[in-house]
Design a protein around this motif. Structure first.
Motif, PDB file in Angstrom:
ATOM      1  N   HIS A 105       0.821  -1.274  -0.116  1.00 16.20           N
ATOM      2  CA  HIS A 105       0.108  -0.138   0.116  1.00 16.20           C
ATOM      3  C   HIS A 105       0.631   1.353  -0.016  1.00 16.20           C
ATOM      4  O   HIS A 105       1.966   0.981  -0.015  1.00 16.20           O
ATOM      5  N   HIS A 176      -7.278  -1.614   5.761  1.00 17.71           N
ATOM      6  CA  HIS A 176      -6.230  -0.494   6.477  1.00 17.71           C
ATOM      7  C   HIS A 176      -6.180   0.815   5.596  1.00 17.71           C
ATOM      8  O   HIS A 176      -6.062   1.995   5.958  1.00 17.71           O
ATOM      9  N   ASP A 195      -0.066  -3.890   5.894  1.00 21.05           N
ATOM     10  CA  ASP A 195      -0.544  -3.599   7.128  1.00 21.05           C
ATOM     11  C   ASP A 195      -2.093  -3.886   7.451  1.00 21.05           C
ATOM     12  O   ASP A 195      -2.795  -3.273   8.423  1.00 21.05           O
TER      13      ASP A 195
HETATM   14 ZN   LIG Z   1      -0.005   1.250   6.626  1.00 21.54          ZN
END
Ligand SMILES: [Zn+2]
Length: 310
Positions: A105, A176, A195
């Protein structure tokens, strides 16, 4: 694990150990190295897990990597200094280009080191929203010149082959952020969760980048369904004293945190508790007390934003 490494180093058995395992792998036809001798003054931790795949931790989100004579891949880049440390070690295993770089990400502690790979890889791959989020965030922060963006994106899934390994990326919707990729090294059977799991540590829930707690729980259901009981999972972050890797039971424990957070948020909002009061009076989430650390306010703000919309 550090202790074991120290032990091996001090008793001079590293060579014998490497030879033995190198030999075992060679018999199976895959020339995969299995040990890394870190510099004595290393500020980082780097270990093989299985099948040529390992992890690297120093500062920021845990990096996953694959390294063999046949091919190299890296997942996430922390910061430039950290990426350079990793690259220096990888080049001892195989000199040359990195076949594939993946960003799980867009967050800076996962992508700021991308610039180290500018001339080292031809392919930086991420979910399409990850790229958009990175662009938006850089514009907002005014640090566009520091960014190296993905040059390939995917929507729901993509498969890559690096050396003898098959690397599968999946996207199951907002968690997330709204652009979290889950990466599976099929042969090694290792999954990097980015994450999507904070192991026993309060998560960052990036509402501004489309995070969604309710859907996050469903995304984790998919991960549990897709991979088996032998899968080793790598987490983006863990609390001090907790492992950055684990199994499905840890995913379930984090799902419980998210469920309890939602319940607590709904209940508090219904009772008329303001966000300020909630932040002042809350140190853990009832029913998920194992989760600690800094930044519970980020969970509370996110849950109020999400529950308030309903
Ligand atoms: Zn993150």
């Amino acid at each position: 694990m550090n202790t074991r490494r120290e032990f091996l180093k001090t008793t001079g058995q590293v060579a014998a150990y490497s030879f033995l395992f190198g030999h075992l792998y060679a018999c199976k036809g895959a020339k995969v190295p299995t040990t890394i001798q870190l510099p004595a003054d290393a500020s980082f931790n780097m270990q093989f897990l299985r099948g040529g795949v390992g992890f690297f931790t120093e500062r920021g989100g845990t990096i996953g990597w694959m390294a063999s004579k046949d091919g190299m891949a890296v997942i996430d880049t922390q910061f430039p200094e950290q990426s350079q440390h990793l690259v220096d070690e990888l080049m001892k295993i195989k000199k040359g280009k990195i076949d594939l770089l993946i960003n799980t990400h867009h967050h800076g502690d996962h992508t700021a080191g991308n610039k180290v790979y500018r001339d080292l890889t031809d392919t930086i791959l991420a979910h399409e929203n990850s790229k958009k989020n990175q662009e938006n965030s850089a514009k907002k922060r005014g640090n566009e010149a520091d960014q190296v963006y993905p040059n390939e994106t995917f929507e729901t899934s993509i498969r890559k082959r690096v050396g003898n390994e098959v690397i599968d990326l999946k996207y199951y919707g907002a968690g997330h952020t709204n652009g979290d990729a889950i990466t599976h090294f099929q042969n090694a059977n290792i999954v990097h969760m980015g994450d999507l799991v904070f192991n026993r540590r309060f998560p960052y829930i990036d509402t501004g980048a489309g995070a969604n707690i309710e859907n996050w729980i469903k995304v984790l259901d998919q991960a549990k369904r897709n991979y088996d009981d032998e899968t080793i999972f790598i987490w983006g972050h863990a609390a001090d004293g907790y492992d950055i890797k684990g199994g499905k039971e840890d995913i379930s424990a984090f799902q419980n945190y998210l469920e309890k957070l939602l319940e607590f948020g709904e209940k508090s909002m219904r009772a008329g508790v303001t966000l300020d009061e909630l932040i002042k009076t809350t140190t853990t989430i009832p029913g998920a007390e194992e989760w600690t650390g800094k930044g519970i306010d980020r969970s509370l703000k996110a849950v109020y934003a999400e529950v308030g919309k309903e």
